[in-house]
Design an enzyme around this catalytic site. Structure first.
Site, short mmCIF file in Angstrom:
data_model
loop_
_atom_site.label_atom_id
_atom_site.label_comp_id
_atom_site.label_asym_id
_atom_site.label_seq_id
_atom_site.Cartn_x
_atom_site.Cartn_y
_atom_site.Cartn_z
N TYR A 126 9.41 -0.06 9.16
CA TYR A 126 8.66 -0.57 7.69
C TYR A 126 7.91 0.34 6.96
CZ TYR A 126 6.56 -4.11 4.91
OH TYR A 126 5.91 -4.69 3.94
N GLU A 152 10.23 3.29 -0.62
CA GLU A 152 10.12 2.42 -1.94
C GLU A 152 8.96 3.03 -3.05
OE1 GLU A 152 9.64 -1.48 -0.63
OE2 GLU A 152 11.22 -1.38 0.75
#
Length: 208
Positions: free
Chosen positions: A145, A152
């Site tokens: 994550y 991102e």
């Protein structure tokens, strides 16, 4: 929709999604292994990733209409952030993203996460989840994550820099997105931590 039909539909959806993300990971790995060129990897995987991720819009409707127990809020946050990345960043700013190893790290993190997630859901619907899959589901996100979310954010930042020189909807959306993105990531991560604690407690209770 009858319970049996709902379960069969969700099984099919999760199996298909799992195999689609496997194809993304395999394609990414093969192309990178052969070329060692992130630009080639981008051009050969970008369209596939974009449409495989777009399929996840179905999950928003699954949560809204009660086909699954997932919170509509967390589902919308997760799907919307991914769609923004593939359609609002990688698609219009491919000339900035294509040579970046950050794209590669994001796709690998996404792919592994989704393969595990969809496989877990499919086995769960079957009523028999392998122990190793439960472990992967509630432990690998601790590493994957942050890698995925960090990648991102860096790609969004690269697109923001590029958007300064051309008209882009990103210019208008940037302040809104940057006010939503960090808390959204926090909500998703803490949600998974809560799920992990819940599973750990269940496992401990079974051992006693």
């Amino acid at each position: 929709m009858s319970k049996i039909l709902k379960i069969q539909y969700l099984k099919l959806y999760n199996v298909i999604s799992c195999f689609l993300w496997m194809s993304v990971l395999l394609r990414t790995g093969l192309i990178w292994g052969i070329t060692k060129d992130t630009a080639v990897v981008f051009h050969e995987t970008n369209t596939l990733v974009r449409w495989v991720q777009t399929l996840a819009i179905a999950e928003v409707f699954h949560s809204i209409f009660g086909l699954v127990s997932s919170s509509p809020l967390t589902t919308i946050i997760q799907v919307a952030s991914r769609l923004y990345l593939v359609w609002g960043v990688c698609y219009p700013f491919s000339y900035v993203i294509e040579g970046s190893p950050i794209y590669l790290s994001m796709i690998i993190a996404w792919s592994i996460t989704e393969i595990i997630r969809y496989a877990f859901y499919a086995f769960n619907l079957n009523g028999d989840i392998p122990a190793f899959l439960t472990w992967l589901r509630y432990n690998t996100f601790l590493i994957l994550y942050p890698i995925g979310a960090g990648s991102e954010f860096l790609l969004v930042l690269k697109s923001r820099i590029a958007a300064q020189y051309v008209w882009s909807l990103n210019k208008l959306l940037w302040p809104i997105l940057m006010s939503i993105y960090p808390p959204g990531l926090y909500i998703m991560y803490t949600h998974m931590l809560a799920q992990r604690r819940k599973i750990s407690k269940r496992a401990a209770a079974r051992r006693t």
